[in-house]
Design a protein around this motif. Sequence first.
Motif, PDB file in Angstrom:
ATOM      1  N   ALA A  28       0.826  -1.211   0.000  1.00  0.00           N
ATOM      2  CA  ALA A  28       0.000   0.000   0.000  1.00  0.00           C
ATOM      3  C   ALA A  28       0.858   1.258   0.000  1.00  0.00           C
ATOM      4  O   ALA A  28       0.506   2.250  -0.653  1.00  0.00           O
ATOM      5  CB  ALA A  28      -0.933  -0.006   1.206  1.00  0.00           C
ATOM      6  N   ILE A  29       1.976   1.239   0.710  1.00  0.00           N
ATOM      7  CA  ILE A  29       2.864   2.406   0.744  1.00  0.00           C
ATOM      8  C   ILE A  29       3.420   2.696  -0.646  1.00  0.00           C
ATOM      9  O   ILE A  29       3.384   3.830  -1.127  1.00  0.00           O
ATOM     10  CB  ILE A  29       4.001   2.192   1.764  1.00  0.00           C
ATOM     11  CG1 ILE A  29       3.434   2.222   3.183  1.00  0.00           C
ATOM     12  CG2 ILE A  29       5.090   3.235   1.603  1.00  0.00           C
ATOM     13  CD1 ILE A  29       4.399   1.755   4.246  1.00  0.00           C
ATOM     14  N   VAL A  30       3.911   1.667  -1.308  1.00  0.00           N
ATOM     15  CA  VAL A  30       4.459   1.858  -2.653  1.00  0.00           C
ATOM     16  C   VAL A  30       3.341   2.234  -3.628  1.00  0.00           C
ATOM     17  O   VAL A  30       3.533   3.104  -4.486  1.00  0.00           O
ATOM     18  CB  VAL A  30       5.205   0.588  -3.118  1.00  0.00           C
ATOM     19  CG1 VAL A  30       5.686   0.727  -4.548  1.00  0.00           C
ATOM     20  CG2 VAL A  30       6.374   0.294  -2.194  1.00  0.00           C
ATOM     21  N   ASP A  31       2.187   1.610  -3.488  1.00  0.00           N
ATOM     22  CA  ASP A  31       1.046   1.909  -4.350  1.00  0.00           C
ATOM     23  C   ASP A  31       0.654   3.380  -4.252  1.00  0.00           C
ATOM     24  O   ASP A  31       0.466   4.050  -5.265  1.00  0.00           O
ATOM     25  CB  ASP A  31      -0.127   1.012  -3.962  1.00  0.00           C
ATOM     26  CG  ASP A  31      -1.390   1.348  -4.724  1.00  0.00           C
ATOM     27  OD1 ASP A  31      -1.390   1.198  -5.952  1.00  0.00           O
ATOM     28  OD2 ASP A  31      -2.371   1.770  -4.077  1.00  0.00           O
ATOM     29  N   LEU A  32       0.537   3.888  -3.047  1.00  0.00           N
ATOM     30  CA  LEU A  32       0.153   5.294  -2.872  1.00  0.00           C
ATOM     31  C   LEU A  32       1.221   6.253  -3.388  1.00  0.00           C
ATOM     32  O   LEU A  32       0.893   7.320  -3.917  1.00  0.00           O
ATOM     33  CB  LEU A  32      -0.158   5.577  -1.403  1.00  0.00           C
ATOM     34  CG  LEU A  32      -1.439   4.930  -0.882  1.00  0.00           C
ATOM     35  CD1 LEU A  32      -1.567   5.141   0.623  1.00  0.00           C
ATOM     36  CD2 LEU A  32      -2.654   5.472  -1.603  1.00  0.00           C
TER      37      LEU A  32
ATOM     38  N   ALA B 150       0.492   8.928  -6.354  1.00  0.00           N
ATOM     39  CA  ALA B 150       0.720  10.367  -6.186  1.00  0.00           C
ATOM     40  C   ALA B 150       1.543  10.941  -7.331  1.00  0.00           C
ATOM     41  O   ALA B 150       1.361  12.093  -7.716  1.00  0.00           O
ATOM     42  CB  ALA B 150       1.418  10.621  -4.857  1.00  0.00           C
ATOM     43  N   ILE B 151       2.428  10.142  -7.888  1.00  0.00           N
ATOM     44  CA  ILE B 151       3.266  10.602  -9.002  1.00  0.00           C
ATOM     45  C   ILE B 151       2.512  10.527 -10.332  1.00  0.00           C
ATOM     46  O   ILE B 151       2.531  11.465 -11.120  1.00  0.00           O
ATOM     47  CB  ILE B 151       4.569   9.783  -9.064  1.00  0.00           C
ATOM     48  CG1 ILE B 151       5.418  10.059  -7.823  1.00  0.00           C
ATOM     49  CG2 ILE B 151       5.357  10.096 -10.331  1.00  0.00           C
ATOM     50  CD1 ILE B 151       6.563   9.104  -7.633  1.00  0.00           C
TER      51      ILE B 151
ATOM     52  N   ALA C 174     -10.179  10.349 -26.167  1.00  0.00           N
ATOM     53  CA  ALA C 174      -8.922   9.626 -26.390  1.00  0.00           C
ATOM     54  C   ALA C 174      -8.413   9.052 -25.074  1.00  0.00           C
ATOM     55  O   ALA C 174      -8.434   9.709 -24.041  1.00  0.00           O
ATOM     56  CB  ALA C 174      -7.878  10.560 -26.985  1.00  0.00           C
ATOM     57  N   PHE C 175      -7.938   7.820 -25.139  1.00  0.00           N
ATOM     58  CA  PHE C 175      -7.374   7.151 -23.970  1.00  0.00           C
ATOM     59  C   PHE C 175      -5.859   7.302 -23.890  1.00  0.00           C
ATOM     60  O   PHE C 175      -5.231   6.766 -23.003  1.00  0.00           O
ATOM     61  CB  PHE C 175      -7.712   5.656 -23.994  1.00  0.00           C
ATOM     62  CG  PHE C 175      -9.133   5.363 -23.651  1.00  0.00           C
ATOM     63  CD1 PHE C 175      -9.558   5.360 -22.337  1.00  0.00           C
ATOM     64  CD2 PHE C 175     -10.055   5.081 -24.638  1.00  0.00           C
ATOM     65  CE1 PHE C 175     -10.869   5.082 -22.013  1.00  0.00           C
ATOM     66  CE2 PHE C 175     -11.368   4.803 -24.324  1.00  0.00           C
ATOM     67  CZ  PHE C 175     -11.783   4.804 -23.009  1.00  0.00           C
ATOM     68  N   ASN C 176      -5.266   8.010 -24.827  1.00  0.00           N
ATOM     69  CA  ASN C 176      -3.803   8.075 -24.882  1.00  0.00           C
ATOM     70  C   ASN C 176      -3.207   9.152 -23.980  1.00  0.00           C
ATOM     71  O   ASN C 176      -2.000   9.238 -23.854  1.00  0.00           O
ATOM     72  CB  ASN C 176      -3.332   8.281 -26.325  1.00  0.00           C
ATOM     73  CG  ASN C 176      -3.838   9.583 -26.920  1.00  0.00           C
ATOM     74  OD1 ASN C 176      -4.661  10.267 -26.331  1.00  0.00           O
ATOM     75  ND2 ASN C 176      -3.361   9.899 -28.112  1.00  0.00           N
ATOM     76  N   ASP C 177      -4.010   9.971 -23.358  1.00  0.00           N
ATOM     77  CA  ASP C 177      -3.478  11.038 -22.509  1.00  0.00           C
ATOM     78  C   ASP C 177      -4.132  10.968 -21.130  1.00  0.00           C
ATOM     79  O   ASP C 177      -4.810  11.891 -20.699  1.00  0.00           O
ATOM     80  CB  ASP C 177      -3.730  12.398 -23.156  1.00  0.00           C
ATOM     81  CG  ASP C 177      -2.951  13.508 -22.472  1.00  0.00           C
ATOM     82  OD1 ASP C 177      -1.921  13.212 -21.850  1.00  0.00           O
ATOM     83  OD2 ASP C 177      -3.392  14.668 -22.549  1.00  0.00           O
ATOM     84  N   THR C 178      -3.911   9.862 -20.421  1.00  0.00           N
ATOM     85  CA  THR C 178      -4.568   9.676 -19.134  1.00  0.00           C
ATOM     86  C   THR C 178      -3.618   9.852 -17.951  1.00  0.00           C
ATOM     87  O   THR C 178      -4.078   9.967 -16.823  1.00  0.00           O
ATOM     88  CB  THR C 178      -5.206   8.286 -19.050  1.00  0.00           C
ATOM     89  OG1 THR C 178      -4.210   7.289 -19.269  1.00  0.00           O
ATOM     90  CG2 THR C 178      -6.323   8.137 -20.066  1.00  0.00           C
ATOM     91  N   PHE C 179      -2.318   9.858 -18.183  1.00  0.00           N
ATOM     92  CA  PHE C 179      -1.364  10.028 -17.092  1.00  0.00           C
ATOM     93  C   PHE C 179      -1.180  11.507 -16.763  1.00  0.00           C
ATOM     94  O   PHE C 179      -1.300  12.368 -17.615  1.00  0.00           O
ATOM     95  CB  PHE C 179      -0.005   9.416 -17.447  1.00  0.00           C
ATOM     96  CG  PHE C 179       0.019   7.923 -17.309  1.00  0.00           C
ATOM     97  CD1 PHE C 179       0.230   7.328 -16.078  1.00  0.00           C
ATOM     98  CD2 PHE C 179      -0.172   7.118 -18.402  1.00  0.00           C
ATOM     99  CE1 PHE C 179       0.248   5.954 -15.942  1.00  0.00           C
ATOM    100  CE2 PHE C 179      -0.150   5.742 -18.289  1.00  0.00           C
ATOM    101  CZ  PHE C 179       0.068   5.160 -17.053  1.00  0.00           C
ATOM    102  N   PHE C 180      -0.857  11.783 -15.505  1.00  0.00           N
ATOM    103  CA  PHE C 180      -0.579  13.134 -14.993  1.00  0.00           C
ATOM    104  C   PHE C 180      -1.750  14.087 -15.209  1.00  0.00           C
ATOM    105  O   PHE C 180      -1.566  15.275 -15.363  1.00  0.00           O
ATOM    106  CB  PHE C 180       0.699  13.711 -15.617  1.00  0.00           C
ATOM    107  CG  PHE C 180       1.858  12.770 -15.527  1.00  0.00           C
ATOM    108  CD1 PHE C 180       2.429  12.464 -14.307  1.00  0.00           C
ATOM    109  CD2 PHE C 180       2.367  12.167 -16.668  1.00  0.00           C
ATOM    110  CE1 PHE C 180       3.487  11.579 -14.217  1.00  0.00           C
ATOM    111  CE2 PHE C 180       3.430  11.277 -16.583  1.00  0.00           C
ATOM    112  CZ  PHE C 180       3.986  10.989 -15.356  1.00  0.00           C
TER     113      PHE C 180
END
Length: 124
Positions: free
Chosen positions: A13-17, A21-22, A36-42
């Motif tokens: 859970a620590i690594v997952d969170l 967050a990043i 579009a599904f290609n721009d979902t990060f950040f």
Amino acid sequence: TALLAGEAYADSAIVDLAVKAISRRKRPTDVPPGGAFNDTFFAGGKSPFKGSAFPSGHAAGAFSVATVIASRYHTHRWVPWVMYGVAGAISFSRVTSSAHFPSDVFLGAALGYTITRFEVLKPR
């Protein structure tokens, strides 16, 4: 076994969170129909507790507990099959309910397994 499972769940859970967050990845339900599904990060929520989808915390937790139980009771041939089957069903349900992309679930499962196998269950 319960203490090891708790340790494995907490460690994953620590690594997952931290990764949530990043990455701040949107959930499939956050993408508009025809979008579009290609721009979902950040681009997802501001909090890793709510909104960020990458990696799946349910998959990480399920596979971390399953790895502990499957390793501790490996002499019973059916226990690893049942535990990993249940963890896989939990993980698959996250994709079918549109809570996660398949890559979110895959990384969550890999994260839970590897943290448990190589950190929690290492020879002491």
